[in-house]
Design a protein around this motif. Structure first.
Motif, PDB file in Angstrom:
ATOM      1  N   ARG A   1       0.813  -1.302  -0.044  1.00  0.00           N
ATOM      2  CA  ARG A   1      -0.211   0.168  -0.088  1.00  0.00           C
ATOM      3  C   ARG A   1       0.830   1.294  -0.164  1.00  0.00           C
ATOM      4  O   ARG A   1       0.298   2.363  -0.669  1.00  0.00           O
ATOM      5  CB  ARG A   1      -0.833   0.017   1.247  1.00  0.00           C
ATOM      6  CG  ARG A   1      -1.758   1.123   1.391  1.00  0.00           C
ATOM      7  CD  ARG A   1      -2.652   1.268   2.602  1.00  0.00           C
ATOM      8  NE  ARG A   1      -3.385   2.414   3.009  1.00  0.00           N
ATOM      9  CZ  ARG A   1      -2.958   3.435   3.503  1.00  0.00           C
ATOM     10  NH1 ARG A   1      -1.536   3.396   3.936  1.00  0.00           N
ATOM     11  NH2 ARG A   1      -3.621   4.862   3.409  1.00  0.00           N
ATOM     12  N   HIS A   2       2.169   1.180   0.735  1.00  0.00           N
ATOM     13  CA  HIS A   2       2.781   2.373   0.852  1.00  0.00           C
ATOM     14  C   HIS A   2       3.511   2.632  -0.428  1.00  0.00           C
ATOM     15  O   HIS A   2       4.160   3.827  -0.562  1.00  0.00           O
ATOM     16  CB  HIS A   2       3.875   2.263   1.946  1.00  0.00           C
ATOM     17  CG  HIS A   2       4.777   1.154   1.539  1.00  0.00           C
ATOM     18  ND1 HIS A   2       4.540  -0.186   1.549  1.00  0.00           N
ATOM     19  CD2 HIS A   2       6.199   1.113   1.217  1.00  0.00           C
ATOM     20  CE1 HIS A   2       5.740  -0.903   1.118  1.00  0.00           C
ATOM     21  NE2 HIS A   2       6.755  -0.031   0.893  1.00  0.00           N
ATOM     22  N   LYS A   3       3.246   1.797  -1.462  1.00  0.00           N
ATOM     23  CA  LYS A   3       4.138   2.117  -2.616  1.00  0.00           C
ATOM     24  C   LYS A   3       2.996   2.566  -3.906  1.00  0.00           C
ATOM     25  O   LYS A   3       3.177   3.000  -4.942  1.00  0.00           O
ATOM     26  CB  LYS A   3       4.575   0.795  -3.415  1.00  0.00           C
ATOM     27  CG  LYS A   3       5.792   0.062  -2.488  1.00  0.00           C
ATOM     28  CD  LYS A   3       6.357  -0.983  -3.447  1.00  0.00           C
ATOM     29  CE  LYS A   3       7.179  -1.726  -2.562  1.00  0.00           C
ATOM     30  NZ  LYS A   3       7.987  -2.899  -3.336  1.00  0.00           N
TER      31      LYS A   3
ATOM     32  N   PHE B   1       4.310   4.011 -20.512  1.00  0.00           N
ATOM     33  CA  PHE B   1       3.768   3.169 -19.321  1.00  0.00           C
ATOM     34  C   PHE B   1       4.090   4.238 -17.945  1.00  0.00           C
ATOM     35  O   PHE B   1       4.962   4.730 -17.670  1.00  0.00           O
ATOM     36  CB  PHE B   1       4.451   1.886 -19.180  1.00  0.00           C
ATOM     37  CG  PHE B   1       4.048   1.169 -17.700  1.00  0.00           C
ATOM     38  CD1 PHE B   1       2.853   0.330 -17.859  1.00  0.00           C
ATOM     39  CD2 PHE B   1       4.687   1.541 -16.566  1.00  0.00           C
ATOM     40  CE1 PHE B   1       2.652  -0.302 -16.655  1.00  0.00           C
ATOM     41  CE2 PHE B   1       4.407   0.846 -15.474  1.00  0.00           C
ATOM     42  CZ  PHE B   1       3.313  -0.050 -15.311  1.00  0.00           C
ATOM     43  N   ILE B   2       2.975   4.199 -17.310  1.00  0.00           N
ATOM     44  CA  ILE B   2       2.969   5.227 -16.001  1.00  0.00           C
ATOM     45  C   ILE B   2       2.503   4.233 -15.030  1.00  0.00           C
ATOM     46  O   ILE B   2       1.312   3.759 -14.684  1.00  0.00           O
ATOM     47  CB  ILE B   2       2.158   6.285 -15.931  1.00  0.00           C
ATOM     48  CG1 ILE B   2       2.511   7.068 -17.225  1.00  0.00           C
ATOM     49  CG2 ILE B   2       2.499   7.093 -14.552  1.00  0.00           C
ATOM     50  CD1 ILE B   2       1.676   8.233 -17.697  1.00  0.00           C
ATOM     51  N   GLY B   3       3.396   3.869 -13.928  1.00  0.00           N
ATOM     52  CA  GLY B   3       2.798   3.027 -12.805  1.00  0.00           C
ATOM     53  C   GLY B   3       3.888   3.293 -11.498  1.00  0.00           C
ATOM     54  O   GLY B   3       4.775   4.085 -11.407  1.00  0.00           O
ATOM     55  N   ASN B   4       3.393   2.604 -10.493  1.00  0.00           N
ATOM     56  CA  ASN B   4       4.259   2.616  -9.130  1.00  0.00           C
ATOM     57  C   ASN B   4       5.510   1.614  -9.187  1.00  0.00           C
ATOM     58  O   ASN B   4       5.528   0.991 -10.111  1.00  0.00           O
ATOM     59  CB  ASN B   4       3.301   2.172  -8.079  1.00  0.00           C
ATOM     60  CG  ASN B   4       1.868   2.970  -8.017  1.00  0.00           C
ATOM     61  OD1 ASN B   4       2.123   4.243  -8.005  1.00  0.00           O
ATOM     62  ND2 ASN B   4       0.870   2.494  -8.042  1.00  0.00           N
ATOM     63  N   ASP B   5       6.097   1.535  -8.287  1.00  0.00           N
ATOM     64  CA  ASP B   5       7.022   0.694  -7.895  1.00  0.00           C
ATOM     65  C   ASP B   5       6.681  -0.868  -8.020  1.00  0.00           C
ATOM     66  O   ASP B   5       5.958  -1.263  -7.028  1.00  0.00           O
ATOM     67  CB  ASP B   5       7.819   0.823  -6.634  1.00  0.00           C
ATOM     68  CG  ASP B   5       8.862  -0.070  -6.262  1.00  0.00           C
ATOM     69  OD1 ASP B   5       9.432  -0.830  -7.122  1.00  0.00           O
ATOM     70  OD2 ASP B   5       9.408  -0.128  -5.078  1.00  0.00           O
TER      71      ASP B   5
ATOM     72  N   GLY C   1       7.594   6.236  -3.552  1.00  0.00           N
ATOM     73  CA  GLY C   1       7.366   6.930  -2.480  1.00  0.00           C
ATOM     74  C   GLY C   1       8.379   6.404  -1.334  1.00  0.00           C
ATOM     75  O   GLY C   1       9.447   6.783  -1.514  1.00  0.00           O
ATOM     76  N   ALA C   2       8.073   5.408  -0.373  1.00  0.00           N
ATOM     77  CA  ALA C   2       8.773   5.125   0.570  1.00  0.00           C
ATOM     78  C   ALA C   2      10.143   4.276   0.153  1.00  0.00           C
ATOM     79  O   ALA C   2      11.351   4.039   0.571  1.00  0.00           O
ATOM     80  CB  ALA C   2       8.180   4.387   1.711  1.00  0.00           C
ATOM     81  N   SER C   3       9.814   3.533  -0.992  1.00  0.00           N
ATOM     82  CA  SER C   3      10.793   2.713  -1.484  1.00  0.00           C
ATOM     83  C   SER C   3      11.795   3.316  -2.325  1.00  0.00           C
ATOM     84  O   SER C   3      11.772   4.699  -2.640  1.00  0.00           O
ATOM     85  CB  SER C   3      10.395   1.541  -2.408  1.00  0.00           C
ATOM     86  OG  SER C   3       9.505   2.136  -3.439  1.00  0.00           O
TER      87      SER C   3
ATOM     88  N   GLY D   1       0.985   3.941   9.200  1.00  0.00           N
ATOM     89  CA  GLY D   1      -0.400   3.892   8.398  1.00  0.00           C
ATOM     90  C   GLY D   1      -0.423   5.061   7.396  1.00  0.00           C
ATOM     91  O   GLY D   1      -1.283   4.728   6.556  1.00  0.00           O
ATOM     92  N   ALA D   2       0.531   6.015   7.414  1.00  0.00           N
ATOM     93  CA  ALA D   2       0.559   6.964   6.628  1.00  0.00           C
ATOM     94  C   ALA D   2       1.149   6.181   5.009  1.00  0.00           C
ATOM     95  O   ALA D   2       1.882   5.581   5.276  1.00  0.00           O
ATOM     96  CB  ALA D   2       1.242   7.834   7.178  1.00  0.00           C
TER      97      ALA D   2
END
Length: 282
Positions: free
Chosen positions: A136-138, A202-206, A225-227, A256-257
C-alpha cells in the motif's frame, strides 16, 4: 571462461514465459519432481546428477535447498538472496553471483518479444496506467490516477487502465469501469509483455509490471514513495523516468500513512508533458 551450455529455467509457472528465447527449457517449480528439494525427503530429481551448475536466486535461510541440490549431484551450486543491500541496485546485486563464474552479464534487462518487431514508432499510441503494487505504501492514490487518466484523455492521448490481481481482489474494477476509459485486466505475463511493447508510455508505481515494461522497450515513468529508486528503479533501453514523492523515505511519518499522498497530480503531468514535448497527440 564461460561457454554456452544447455540452460534450463526453473521457477514459478506465471513467470517462466518471460524466459522465452534465452532458456532452452522452461520448467515449473510447482512440478512434483521438485518438492523434495525443500524438505528432508530423499526423493530428489535423479536428472540433477547431470547438472553442472545451479544458480539459486531465492531465499534459502537454512541452506536446505542448496544442500539438497548438492546431495542430488549438482556439480556446483551458487546462491544469491534476492534482497539487495541498501544502496545497491537489485539488478547489480543479483548479477554479482555470476561474476566469479566469468559469465557475461547484462545490467539492462531486455525481453525479446515478437511484438517489438511488429510495431513501428507511429503505431505506439496507448498510454498504460497501472495503479497497483504489492504494498500500500507504494501505491499512488486511486483518485489521482483517475485524475491523471482524465487529463490524458483531454489532451487527446489514449490512456488504458491496467489492473492486476491485487486490484481485482480489492474490488477496484468497478471504480475504474465507471470512468468509461479502456480497461485491461492483466493477461499472462507473456501476453502483457507484448501489449507493453506496443505502448507509447507506461506510468505506474514501484512494481514488477514497471520492470516488465522497461524490459520490452516501452518508455516508462515510475512513481516512488517510501521505496528507494536507487535500489528498485526499473532499467530499460528506452527512456525510464523516476518521480519520487517529496520527503524522501518518509521515515518520520506516522504509522499507516501513505507517503505517496505527498505526490501531486500536477507534478506527474509535468513530467509526462516533458516526455511528449507537446500537448498535441503523438
Amino acid at each position: 571462461m564461460y561457454k554456452r551450455q544447455h540452460l534450463e529455467a526453473v521457477g514459478p509457472a506465471p513467470w517462466l514465459t518471460l524466459a522465452t528465447g534465452w532458456a532452452d527449457v522452461l520448467t515449473s517449480l510447482e512440478g512434483e519432481e521438485w518438492r523434495g528439494l525443500y524438505g528432508d525427503r530423499q526423493d530428489l530429481p535423479p536428472r540433477l546428477v547431470a547438472v553442472r551448475l545451479a544458480v539459486v536466486l531465492r531465499p534459502d535461510p537454512e541452506r536446505r535447498l542448496e544442500r539438497n541440490l548438492r546431495i542430488a549431484g549438482v556439480e556446483q551450486v551458487v546462491v544469491q538472496h534476492p534482497t539487495p543491500a541498501p544502496g545497491s541496485h537489485a539488478i547489480d546485486h543479483l548479477l554479482q553471483v555470476l561474476a566469479p563464474l566469468q559469465v557475461p552479464t547484462y545490467p539492462v534487462p531486455r525481453i525479446r518479444h515478437p511484438a517489438m518487431d511488429e510495431t513501428g514508432e507511429a503505431d505506439r499510441t496507448a498510454v498504460f496506467l497501472h495503479p497497483g503494487s504489492g504494498g500500500r505504501h507504494k501505491r499512488w492514490p486511486t483518485e489521482r490516477f483517475l485524475t491523471l487518466a482524465r487529463a490524458l484523455k483531454d489532451q487527446g492521448r489514449h490512456p488504458i487502465l491496467l489492473l492486476g490481481p491485487i486490484e481485482l481482489e480489492q474490488g477496484e474494477a468497478a471504480i475504474w469501469q465507471a470512468t468509461g476509459l479502456p480497461l485491461r485486466r492483466a493477461p499472462d505475463l507473456w501476453s502483457l509483455a507484448g501489449e507493453l511493447a506496443r505502448a507509447r508510455l507506461f506510468i505506474g508505481n514501484d512494481s514488477g509490471v514497471s520492470h516488465l515494461a522497461a524490459a520490452v522497450g516501452c518508455p516508462i515513468l515510475t512513481l516512488f514513495g517510501a521505496s528507494d529508486p536507487t535500489v528498485w528503479a526499473p532499467r530499460g533501453w528506452a527512456p525510464c523516468r523516476v518521480l519520487r514523492a517529496p520527503g524522501g523515505d518518509f521515515g518520520g511519518q506516522p504509522p499507516g500513512a501513505n507517503p505517496m499522498e505527498a505526490l501531486p497530480t500536477d507534478a506527474v503531468l509535468k513530467v509526462i508533458d516533458d516526455f511528449f514535448g507537446t500537448h498535441a497527440p503523438p
